[in-house]
Design a protein around this motif. Structure first.
Motif, mmCIF file in Angstrom:
data_model
loop_
_atom_site.group_PDB
_atom_site.id
_atom_site.type_symbol
_atom_site.label_atom_id
_atom_site.label_comp_id
_atom_site.label_asym_id
_atom_site.label_seq_id
_atom_site.Cartn_x
_atom_site.Cartn_y
_atom_site.Cartn_z
ATOM 1 N N THR A 2 0.835 -1.202 0.000
ATOM 2 C CA THR A 2 0.000 0.000 0.000
ATOM 3 C C THR A 2 0.866 1.247 0.000
ATOM 4 O O THR A 2 1.856 1.334 0.728
ATOM 5 C CB THR A 2 -0.925 0.011 1.231
ATOM 6 N N GLY A 3 0.469 2.234 -0.815
ATOM 7 C CA GLY A 3 1.182 3.498 -0.844
ATOM 8 C C GLY A 3 0.679 4.425 0.236
ATOM 9 O O GLY A 3 0.172 3.986 1.266
ATOM 10 N N ARG A 4 0.742 5.725 -0.022
ATOM 11 C CA ARG A 4 0.305 6.704 0.980
ATOM 12 C C ARG A 4 -0.079 8.003 0.299
ATOM 13 O O ARG A 4 0.265 8.252 -0.865
ATOM 14 C CB ARG A 4 1.404 6.947 2.014
ATOM 15 N N LEU A 5 -0.786 8.819 1.069
ATOM 16 C CA LEU A 5 -1.147 10.161 0.630
ATOM 17 C C LEU A 5 -0.312 11.147 1.424
ATOM 18 O O LEU A 5 -0.224 11.056 2.651
ATOM 19 C CB LEU A 5 -2.634 10.432 0.882
ATOM 20 N N VAL A 6 0.315 12.101 0.726
ATOM 21 C CA VAL A 6 1.092 13.147 1.387
ATOM 22 C C VAL A 6 0.433 14.494 1.065
ATOM 23 O O VAL A 6 0.350 14.892 -0.096
ATOM 24 C CB VAL A 6 2.559 13.160 0.918
ATOM 25 N N VAL A 7 -0.053 15.170 2.088
ATOM 26 C CA VAL A 7 -0.698 16.480 1.923
ATOM 27 C C VAL A 7 0.390 17.547 1.995
ATOM 28 O O VAL A 7 1.082 17.674 3.019
ATOM 29 C CB VAL A 7 -1.765 16.716 3.001
ATOM 30 N N CYS A 8 0.546 18.310 0.914
ATOM 31 C CA CYS A 8 1.659 19.248 0.775
ATOM 32 C C CYS A 8 1.190 20.700 0.654
ATOM 33 O O CYS A 8 0.638 21.080 -0.385
ATOM 34 C CB CYS A 8 2.487 18.900 -0.455
ATOM 35 N N PRO A 9 1.405 21.525 1.651
ATOM 36 C CA PRO A 9 1.079 22.951 1.505
ATOM 37 C C PRO A 9 2.064 23.620 0.556
ATOM 38 O O PRO A 9 3.249 23.271 0.516
ATOM 39 C CB PRO A 9 1.215 23.492 2.931
ATOM 40 N N THR A 10 1.583 24.568 -0.219
ATOM 41 C CA THR A 10 2.417 25.282 -1.186
ATOM 42 C C THR A 10 2.386 26.778 -0.902
ATOM 43 O O THR A 10 1.506 27.270 -0.192
ATOM 44 C CB THR A 10 1.933 24.998 -2.623
ATOM 45 N N PRO A 11 3.348 27.535 -1.420
ATOM 46 C CA PRO A 11 3.433 28.974 -1.137
ATOM 47 C C PRO A 11 2.138 29.721 -1.437
ATOM 48 O O PRO A 11 1.448 29.423 -2.415
ATOM 49 C CB PRO A 11 4.575 29.444 -2.041
ATOM 50 N N ILE A 12 1.838 30.710 -0.604
ATOM 51 C CA ILE A 12 0.645 31.527 -0.814
ATOM 52 C C ILE A 12 0.931 32.714 -1.732
ATOM 53 O O ILE A 12 0.021 33.455 -2.102
ATOM 54 C CB ILE A 12 0.060 32.029 0.526
ATOM 55 N N GLY A 13 2.185 32.885 -2.095
ATOM 56 C CA GLY A 13 2.556 33.976 -2.985
ATOM 57 C C GLY A 13 3.995 33.825 -3.438
ATOM 58 O O GLY A 13 4.278 33.487 -4.587
ATOM 59 N N ASN A 14 4.907 34.025 -2.531
ATOM 60 C CA ASN A 14 6.335 33.929 -2.830
ATOM 61 C C ASN A 14 6.737 32.462 -2.960
ATOM 62 O O ASN A 14 6.653 31.689 -2.005
ATOM 63 C CB ASN A 14 7.139 34.603 -1.711
ATOM 64 N N LEU A 15 7.195 32.060 -4.145
ATOM 65 C CA LEU A 15 7.515 30.651 -4.400
ATOM 66 C C LEU A 15 8.696 30.154 -3.570
ATOM 67 O O LEU A 15 8.900 28.945 -3.438
ATOM 68 C CB LEU A 15 7.801 30.446 -5.886
ATOM 69 N N GLU A 16 9.470 31.060 -2.983
ATOM 70 C CA GLU A 16 10.599 30.645 -2.153
ATOM 71 C C GLU A 16 10.159 30.142 -0.779
ATOM 72 O O GLU A 16 10.981 29.643 -0.005
ATOM 73 C CB GLU A 16 11.591 31.801 -2.008
ATOM 74 N N ASP A 17 8.865 30.249 -0.486
ATOM 75 C CA ASP A 17 8.365 29.779 0.806
ATOM 76 C C ASP A 17 8.094 28.279 0.823
ATOM 77 O O ASP A 17 7.603 27.749 1.812
ATOM 78 C CB ASP A 17 7.080 30.534 1.187
ATOM 79 N N ILE A 18 8.404 27.563 -0.238
ATOM 80 C CA ILE A 18 8.251 26.114 -0.260
ATOM 81 C C ILE A 18 9.242 25.495 0.736
ATOM 82 O O ILE A 18 10.359 25.994 0.901
ATOM 83 C CB ILE A 18 8.513 25.567 -1.690
ATOM 84 N N THR A 19 8.853 24.424 1.409
ATOM 85 C CA THR A 19 9.772 23.784 2.362
ATOM 86 C C THR A 19 10.552 22.663 1.680
ATOM 87 O O THR A 19 10.133 22.116 0.659
ATOM 88 C CB THR A 19 9.019 23.194 3.568
ATOM 89 N N LEU A 20 11.692 22.317 2.269
ATOM 90 C CA LEU A 20 12.513 21.243 1.710
ATOM 91 C C LEU A 20 11.782 19.908 1.756
ATOM 92 O O LEU A 20 11.896 19.089 0.835
ATOM 93 C CB LEU A 20 13.832 21.153 2.488
ATOM 94 N N ARG A 21 11.003 19.675 2.814
ATOM 95 C CA ARG A 21 10.251 18.424 2.918
ATOM 96 C C ARG A 21 9.195 18.317 1.831
ATOM 97 O O ARG A 21 8.972 17.245 1.261
ATOM 98 C CB ARG A 21 9.584 18.310 4.292
ATOM 99 N N VAL A 22 8.517 19.425 1.549
ATOM 100 C CA VAL A 22 7.496 19.408 0.500
ATOM 101 C C VAL A 22 8.147 19.133 -0.854
ATOM 102 O O VAL A 22 7.636 18.339 -1.651
ATOM 103 C CB VAL A 22 6.708 20.728 0.472
ATOM 104 N N LEU A 23 9.274 19.765 -1.130
ATOM 105 C CA LEU A 23 9.959 19.519 -2.390
ATOM 106 C C LEU A 23 10.352 18.050 -2.525
ATOM 107 O O LEU A 23 10.199 17.444 -3.589
ATOM 108 C CB LEU A 23 11.206 20.405 -2.496
ATOM 109 N N SER A 24 10.854 17.461 -1.437
ATOM 110 C CA SER A 24 11.224 16.038 -1.468
ATOM 111 C C SER A 24 10.003 15.173 -1.751
ATOM 112 O O SER A 24 10.062 14.231 -2.543
ATOM 113 C CB SER A 24 11.868 15.627 -0.140
ATOM 114 N N ALA A 25 8.882 15.511 -1.087
ATOM 115 C CA ALA A 25 7.660 14.724 -1.274
ATOM 116 C C ALA A 25 7.156 14.821 -2.708
ATOM 117 O O ALA A 25 6.715 13.828 -3.297
ATOM 118 C CB ALA A 25 6.589 15.198 -0.295
#
Length: 269
Positions: A2-25
């Motif tokens: 079985t796989g999994r679901l990963v819920v990933c928040p993304t920047p609300i404006g400035n694209l540099e606000d992405i987290t390293l964990r989200v990018l990895s996911a």
């Protein structure tokens, strides 16, 4: 497997606000479920993420959720994103998360940007107890009831077209209520205006707001909280066609709040 679901928040404006964990996911996902694939592709291209994307929005949630759950059961990892901020928070995603939970599928939620939290902190208003209400109600009676019965700081999204009218209603209830209007958070033209309901109502009556807006409103005064439920009931009766004085008498009999107090509160708006 079985796989999994990963819920990933993304920047609300400035694209540099992405987290390293989200990018990895996002890089490790077999498929990324997007509210708008074209919008998300801008973010993915910036960071060299080549994973396959599928649309997942309010109009196809039910059918797409079933499809994605099946893929996860077959061992795939699905990343869920919305156009900005945390999925499910006034954005699509609830149906998919609920389906995964019901199916016993793992759901991993990553922390990240949130317009509501950013505005709350930026407002300078109390953040110990607060409530997020999505978009402010469009109907005057519902909005008046919400604003008059708020025992805590309120955080809400608002349309630029309706901001002025909503501030006018709040001013009629309590002109001195503290408010912060947070516009275009984290973007080039970010603007945070703090003041009383009356001051901001006056400002936006002559200045047309643009962009995405989060409004943060201070708690209602104690006296308004005591009056809130009764006044809300009277407002609804009058909006339904009842005459104000007879309706105030009925509500007074049911709630114990003096009819004259209710009548004055309603007519003073």
């Amino acid at each position: 497997m079985t796989g999994r679901l990963v819920v990933c928040p993304t920047p609300i404006g400035n694209l540099e606000d992405i987290t390293l964990r989200v990018l990895s996911a996002l890089r490790e996902a077999d498929v990324i479920a997007c509210e708008d694939t074209r919008h998300t592709r801008i973010l993915l291209d910036k960071y060299g993420v080549s994973a396959r994307t599928v649309s997942y929005h309010e109009h196809n949630e039910a059918s797409r959720a079933s499809e994605l759950v099946a893929r996860i059961r077959d061992g795939e990892t699905v990343a869920l994103v919305s156009d900005a901020g945390m999925p499910l928070v006034n954005d699509p995603g609830f149906v998919l998360v609920q389906a995964c939970v019901a199916a016993g599928i793992g759901v991993e939620v990553l922390p990240g940007p949130s317009a509501a939290l950013t505005a709350l902190v930026a407002s300078g208003l109390p953040a110990t107890t607060w409530r997020f209400v999505g978009f402010l109600p469009r109907k005057q009676g519902e909005l008046s009831s919400l604003l008059g019965s708020a025992a805590e700081t309120l955080v809400a999204f608002e349309s630029p077209r309706r901001l002025s009218a909503s501030l006018e209603i709040l001013t009629a209830l309590d002109p001195g209520r503290p408010v912060a209007v947070c516009r275009e958070l984290t973007k080039l033209h970010e603007e945070i205006l703090r003041g009383t309901a009356s001051e901001l109502s006056s400002h936006f009556s002559s200045t047309e707001p643009r962009g995405e807006i989060v409004v943060v409103i201070g708690a209602a005064p104690a006296e308004d909280l005591e009056l809130g439920p009764a006044l809300s009931a009277l407002t609804k009766l009058v909006e339904a066609g009842a005459k104000t004085r007879p309706a105030a008498a009925v509500v007074s009999e049911l709630t114990g709040v003096p009819a004259n107090t209710l009548y004055k509160a309603l007519t003073d708006r």
